[in-house]
Design an enzyme around this catalytic site. Sequence first.
Site, mmCIF file in Angstrom:
data_model
loop_
_atom_site.group_PDB
_atom_site.id
_atom_site.type_symbol
_atom_site.label_atom_id
_atom_site.label_comp_id
_atom_site.label_asym_id
_atom_site.label_seq_id
_atom_site.Cartn_x
_atom_site.Cartn_y
_atom_site.Cartn_z
ATOM 1 N N LYS A 89 0.843 -1.201 0.000
ATOM 2 C CA LYS A 89 0.000 0.000 0.000
ATOM 3 C C LYS A 89 0.879 1.253 0.000
ATOM 4 O O LYS A 89 1.735 1.410 0.861
ATOM 5 C CB LYS A 89 -0.919 -0.019 1.219
ATOM 6 C CG LYS A 89 -1.838 -1.238 1.256
ATOM 7 C CD LYS A 89 -2.641 -1.326 2.537
ATOM 8 C CE LYS A 89 -1.778 -1.601 3.745
ATOM 9 N NZ LYS A 89 -2.552 -1.867 4.970
ATOM 10 N N THR B 87 -8.760 8.615 9.181
ATOM 11 C CA THR B 87 -8.266 7.399 8.525
ATOM 12 C C THR B 87 -7.934 6.310 9.539
ATOM 13 O O THR B 87 -7.190 5.376 9.228
ATOM 14 C CB THR B 87 -7.015 7.726 7.695
ATOM 15 O OG1 THR B 87 -6.034 8.348 8.542
ATOM 16 C CG2 THR B 87 -7.346 8.662 6.545
ATOM 17 N N THR C 36 -7.898 2.162 8.625
ATOM 18 C CA THR C 36 -8.013 1.890 7.191
ATOM 19 C C THR C 36 -7.344 0.571 6.802
ATOM 20 O O THR C 36 -7.873 -0.182 5.987
ATOM 21 C CB THR C 36 -7.403 3.038 6.366
ATOM 22 O OG1 THR C 36 -6.089 3.327 6.859
ATOM 23 C CG2 THR C 36 -8.250 4.289 6.455
#
Length: 260
Positions: free
Chosen positions: A173, A204, A207
Amino acid sequence: METALTIAGSDSSGGAGIQADLKTFSALKVYGMSVITAVTAQNTTGVRSIATIPTNIIQDQMEAVLEDIPVGAVKIGMLSSSHVIKTVVSTLVNVKATNIVLDPVMVSKSGHHLLEYEAVQTLKEDLIPIATIVTPNLPEAEAILGRKILCEEDMKEACQQLNELGPKYVLLKGGHLEGDPVDVLYDGTEFHHFYQERILTKNTHGTGCTLSSAIAAHLAKGNSVVDSVHLAKEYITGAIQHSISIGQGHGPTHHFHQLW
Protein backbone atom coordinates in the site's frame (compact mmCIF):
# COMPACT_ATOMS: atom_id res chain seq x y z
CA MET A 1 -23.77 -18.07 4.84
CA GLU A 2 -20.14 -17.20 4.09
CA THR A 3 -17.91 -16.85 7.14
CA ALA A 4 -14.66 -15.11 8.04
CA LEU A 5 -12.48 -15.16 11.15
CA THR A 6 -10.41 -12.24 12.38
CA ILE A 7 -7.42 -12.83 14.66
CA ALA A 8 -6.40 -9.43 15.98
CA GLY A 9 -6.34 -6.96 18.84
CA SER A 10 -9.29 -5.11 20.31
CA ASP A 11 -9.63 -1.32 19.83
CA SER A 12 -11.60 0.30 22.65
CA SER A 13 -12.54 3.24 20.39
CA GLY A 14 -14.10 0.91 17.81
CA GLY A 15 -12.33 2.20 14.72
CA ALA A 16 -9.65 -0.41 14.14
CA GLY A 17 -8.73 -3.97 15.12
CA ILE A 18 -11.36 -6.59 15.90
CA GLN A 19 -14.13 -4.00 15.93
CA ALA A 20 -13.31 -2.69 12.45
CA ASP A 21 -12.97 -6.23 11.10
CA LEU A 22 -16.35 -7.38 12.40
CA LYS A 23 -18.05 -4.22 11.11
CA THR A 24 -16.49 -4.81 7.70
CA PHE A 25 -17.57 -8.45 7.60
CA SER A 26 -21.12 -7.45 8.48
CA ALA A 27 -21.21 -4.63 5.93
CA LEU A 28 -20.09 -7.04 3.22
CA LYS A 29 -22.67 -9.67 4.26
CA VAL A 30 -20.24 -12.22 5.72
CA TYR A 31 -20.70 -13.81 9.13
CA GLY A 32 -17.78 -12.67 11.31
CA MET A 33 -16.02 -14.48 14.14
CA SER A 34 -13.10 -13.29 16.25
CA VAL A 35 -10.04 -14.34 18.19
CA ILE A 36 -8.76 -11.53 20.41
CA THR A 37 -4.98 -11.50 20.73
CA ALA A 38 -4.61 -8.30 22.77
CA VAL A 39 -6.67 -5.64 24.48
CA THR A 40 -5.67 -2.05 23.78
CA ALA A 41 -6.73 1.12 25.56
CA GLN A 42 -6.90 3.67 22.76
CA ASN A 43 -8.94 6.44 21.21
CA THR A 44 -8.68 8.63 18.12
CA THR A 45 -5.56 10.35 19.49
CA GLY A 46 -3.48 7.25 20.18
CA VAL A 47 -2.78 4.04 22.12
CA ARG A 48 -2.41 4.29 25.89
CA SER A 49 -1.68 0.72 26.89
CA ILE A 50 -1.71 -2.88 25.64
CA ALA A 51 -2.39 -6.19 27.40
CA THR A 52 -1.53 -9.32 25.45
CA ILE A 53 -3.90 -12.26 25.87
CA PRO A 54 -2.18 -15.46 27.16
CA THR A 55 -1.30 -17.82 24.31
CA ASN A 56 -3.35 -20.69 25.75
CA ILE A 57 -6.47 -18.51 25.64
CA ILE A 58 -5.65 -17.44 22.07
CA GLN A 59 -5.28 -21.07 21.05
CA ASP A 60 -8.51 -22.04 22.83
CA GLN A 61 -10.41 -19.27 21.03
CA MET A 62 -9.07 -20.42 17.66
CA GLU A 63 -9.78 -24.09 18.26
CA ALA A 64 -13.27 -23.38 19.61
CA VAL A 65 -14.21 -21.67 16.36
CA LEU A 66 -12.29 -23.84 13.91
CA GLU A 67 -13.53 -27.14 15.37
CA ASP A 68 -17.17 -26.09 15.10
CA ILE A 69 -17.74 -23.62 12.25
CA PRO A 70 -16.38 -23.74 8.67
CA VAL A 71 -14.17 -20.70 8.08
CA GLY A 72 -14.10 -19.27 4.57
CA ALA A 73 -11.23 -16.84 5.17
CA VAL A 74 -8.93 -15.73 7.97
CA LYS A 75 -7.77 -12.16 8.53
CA ILE A 76 -4.75 -11.74 10.82
CA GLY A 77 -3.97 -8.38 12.38
CA MET A 78 -2.13 -7.47 15.57
CA LEU A 79 0.07 -10.25 16.97
CA SER A 80 2.27 -8.64 19.58
CA SER A 81 4.98 -11.25 20.25
CA SER A 82 6.85 -14.24 18.85
CA HIS A 83 4.95 -16.58 21.17
CA VAL A 84 1.60 -15.32 19.89
CA ILE A 85 2.73 -15.61 16.26
CA LYS A 86 3.91 -19.20 16.74
CA THR A 87 0.62 -20.12 18.46
CA VAL A 88 -1.45 -18.71 15.61
CA VAL A 89 0.70 -20.30 12.92
CA SER A 90 0.70 -23.78 14.44
CA THR A 91 -3.07 -23.76 14.94
CA LEU A 92 -3.81 -22.56 11.39
CA VAL A 93 -1.39 -25.06 9.87
CA ASN A 94 -2.96 -27.91 11.86
CA VAL A 95 -6.41 -27.19 10.42
CA LYS A 96 -5.04 -26.46 6.91
CA ALA A 97 -6.64 -22.99 6.91
CA THR A 98 -7.01 -21.29 3.52
CA ASN A 99 -7.58 -17.72 2.30
CA ILE A 100 -5.27 -16.23 4.92
CA VAL A 101 -5.01 -12.43 4.74
CA LEU A 102 -2.12 -11.05 6.79
CA ASP A 103 -2.03 -7.37 7.73
CA PRO A 104 1.37 -7.13 9.48
CA VAL A 105 0.43 -4.51 12.07
CA MET A 106 3.58 -3.10 13.66
CA VAL A 107 3.07 0.53 14.68
CA SER A 108 -0.13 2.46 15.39
CA LYS A 109 -0.90 5.73 13.60
CA SER A 110 0.16 7.57 16.76
CA GLY A 111 3.55 5.80 16.78
CA HIS A 112 2.90 3.15 19.47
CA HIS A 113 4.76 -0.09 18.73
CA LEU A 114 2.26 -2.97 18.51
CA LEU A 115 4.78 -5.70 17.59
CA GLU A 116 7.85 -6.46 19.68
CA TYR A 117 11.10 -5.80 17.79
CA GLU A 118 12.34 -9.39 18.17
CA ALA A 119 9.06 -10.72 16.77
CA VAL A 120 9.69 -9.31 13.28
CA GLN A 121 11.97 -12.24 12.44
CA THR A 122 9.29 -14.72 13.57
CA LEU A 123 6.78 -12.87 11.41
CA LYS A 124 9.09 -13.25 8.39
CA GLU A 125 10.04 -16.88 8.99
CA ASP A 126 6.78 -18.41 10.26
CA LEU A 127 3.73 -16.29 9.46
CA ILE A 128 4.31 -14.59 6.11
CA PRO A 129 5.04 -17.93 4.35
CA ILE A 130 1.57 -19.32 5.14
CA ALA A 131 -0.31 -16.20 3.97
CA THR A 132 -2.42 -16.17 0.85
CA ILE A 133 -1.88 -12.42 0.68
CA VAL A 134 0.12 -10.03 2.87
CA THR A 135 -0.91 -6.33 2.94
CA PRO A 136 1.82 -4.12 4.44
CA ASN A 137 1.98 -0.36 4.18
CA LEU A 138 5.30 1.22 3.29
CA PRO A 139 6.69 1.61 6.86
CA GLU A 140 5.78 -2.02 7.61
CA ALA A 141 7.42 -3.25 4.41
CA GLU A 142 10.51 -1.19 5.20
CA ALA A 143 10.70 -2.75 8.68
CA ILE A 144 10.35 -6.27 7.26
CA LEU A 145 12.88 -5.77 4.46
CA GLY A 146 15.30 -3.37 6.18
CA ARG A 147 15.29 -0.92 3.25
CA LYS A 148 13.71 2.36 2.21
CA ILE A 149 10.86 2.52 -0.32
CA LEU A 150 10.73 5.94 -1.94
CA CYS A 151 8.87 5.56 -5.25
CA GLU A 152 6.65 3.26 -7.30
CA GLU A 153 9.64 1.45 -8.79
CA ASP A 154 10.91 0.78 -5.25
CA MET A 155 7.47 -0.61 -4.44
CA LYS A 156 7.71 -3.15 -7.26
CA GLU A 157 11.13 -4.29 -6.08
CA ALA A 158 9.85 -4.53 -2.49
CA CYS A 159 6.90 -6.64 -3.66
CA GLN A 160 9.30 -9.07 -5.28
CA GLN A 161 11.41 -9.27 -2.11
CA LEU A 162 8.34 -9.81 0.07
CA ASN A 163 7.06 -12.47 -2.32
CA GLU A 164 10.34 -14.37 -1.86
CA LEU A 165 9.40 -14.80 1.81
CA GLY A 166 6.62 -17.17 0.73
CA PRO A 167 3.17 -15.58 0.43
CA LYS A 168 1.17 -16.21 -2.73
CA TYR A 169 0.35 -12.51 -3.19
CA VAL A 170 1.72 -9.21 -1.89
CA LEU A 171 -0.36 -6.02 -1.77
CA LEU A 172 1.96 -3.11 -0.97
CA LYS A 173 0.00 0.00 0.00
CA GLY A 174 1.50 3.29 -1.15
CA GLY A 175 -0.49 5.79 0.86
CA HIS A 176 2.63 7.07 2.65
CA LEU A 177 4.15 8.38 -0.60
CA GLU A 178 3.41 11.97 -1.60
CA GLY A 179 0.82 12.68 -4.25
CA ASP A 180 -2.04 10.43 -5.29
CA PRO A 181 -1.53 6.96 -3.81
CA VAL A 182 -0.93 3.73 -5.70
CA ASP A 183 -1.19 0.20 -4.31
CA VAL A 184 0.79 -2.55 -6.03
CA LEU A 185 -0.39 -6.18 -6.10
CA TYR A 186 2.13 -8.88 -7.08
CA ASP A 187 1.50 -12.60 -7.59
CA GLY A 188 5.07 -13.70 -8.21
CA THR A 189 4.77 -13.04 -11.94
CA GLU A 190 2.46 -10.14 -12.71
CA PHE A 191 1.94 -6.68 -11.20
CA HIS A 192 -1.46 -5.02 -10.79
CA HIS A 193 -1.59 -1.30 -10.00
CA PHE A 194 -4.48 0.38 -8.18
CA TYR A 195 -4.45 4.16 -8.64
CA GLN A 196 -6.80 6.63 -6.99
CA GLU A 197 -7.04 10.28 -6.02
CA ARG A 198 -5.97 11.07 -2.47
CA ILE A 199 -8.95 11.76 -0.22
CA LEU A 200 -8.17 14.79 1.93
CA THR A 201 -9.33 13.80 5.41
CA LYS A 202 -7.69 13.16 8.76
CA ASN A 203 -10.25 10.47 9.54
CA THR A 204 -8.27 7.40 8.52
CA HIS A 205 -8.21 5.40 11.76
CA GLY A 206 -8.42 1.69 10.97
CA THR A 207 -8.01 1.89 7.19
CA GLY A 208 -5.49 -0.96 7.05
CA CYS A 209 -7.62 -3.21 9.23
CA THR A 210 -10.69 -2.43 7.16
CA LEU A 211 -9.02 -3.06 3.80
CA SER A 212 -7.53 -6.41 4.85
CA SER A 213 -10.79 -7.62 6.38
CA ALA A 214 -12.66 -6.56 3.23
CA ILE A 215 -10.25 -8.66 1.16
CA ALA A 216 -10.91 -11.60 3.49
CA ALA A 217 -14.67 -11.12 3.19
CA HIS A 218 -14.56 -11.18 -0.60
CA LEU A 219 -12.26 -14.24 -0.60
CA ALA A 220 -14.78 -15.98 1.68
CA LYS A 221 -17.46 -15.21 -0.91
CA GLY A 222 -15.49 -17.09 -3.55
CA ASN A 223 -13.79 -14.23 -5.42
CA SER A 224 -10.25 -14.46 -6.76
CA VAL A 225 -7.46 -12.58 -4.98
CA VAL A 226 -7.25 -9.93 -7.71
CA ASP A 227 -11.02 -9.39 -7.72
CA SER A 228 -11.12 -9.38 -3.91
CA VAL A 229 -8.49 -6.65 -3.77
CA HIS A 230 -10.34 -4.62 -6.40
CA LEU A 231 -13.65 -4.90 -4.54
CA ALA A 232 -12.01 -4.21 -1.19
CA LYS A 233 -10.35 -1.09 -2.62
CA GLU A 234 -13.75 0.17 -3.78
CA TYR A 235 -15.17 -0.47 -0.32
CA ILE A 236 -12.39 1.26 1.65
CA THR A 237 -12.45 4.24 -0.72
CA GLY A 238 -16.14 4.76 0.02
CA ALA A 239 -15.55 4.24 3.74
CA ILE A 240 -12.87 6.95 3.75
CA GLN A 241 -14.97 9.32 1.61
CA HIS A 242 -17.78 9.02 4.18
CA SER A 243 -15.47 8.90 7.23
CA ILE A 244 -16.82 9.97 10.60
CA SER A 245 -15.63 13.14 12.34
CA ILE A 246 -15.67 12.06 15.96
CA GLY A 247 -12.98 12.39 18.60
CA GLN A 248 -10.09 14.82 18.83
CA GLY A 249 -7.66 12.90 16.60
CA HIS A 250 -7.98 10.61 13.59
CA GLY A 251 -11.64 9.63 13.30
CA PRO A 252 -12.77 6.26 11.91
CA THR A 253 -13.84 5.28 8.44
CA HIS A 254 -17.56 4.64 7.87
CA HIS A 255 -17.90 0.87 7.61
CA PHE A 256 -21.62 1.02 6.86
CA HIS A 257 -21.54 3.84 4.33
CA GLN A 258 -23.24 1.64 1.73
CA LEU A 259 -26.17 0.91 4.03
CA TRP A 260 -26.77 4.21 5.84
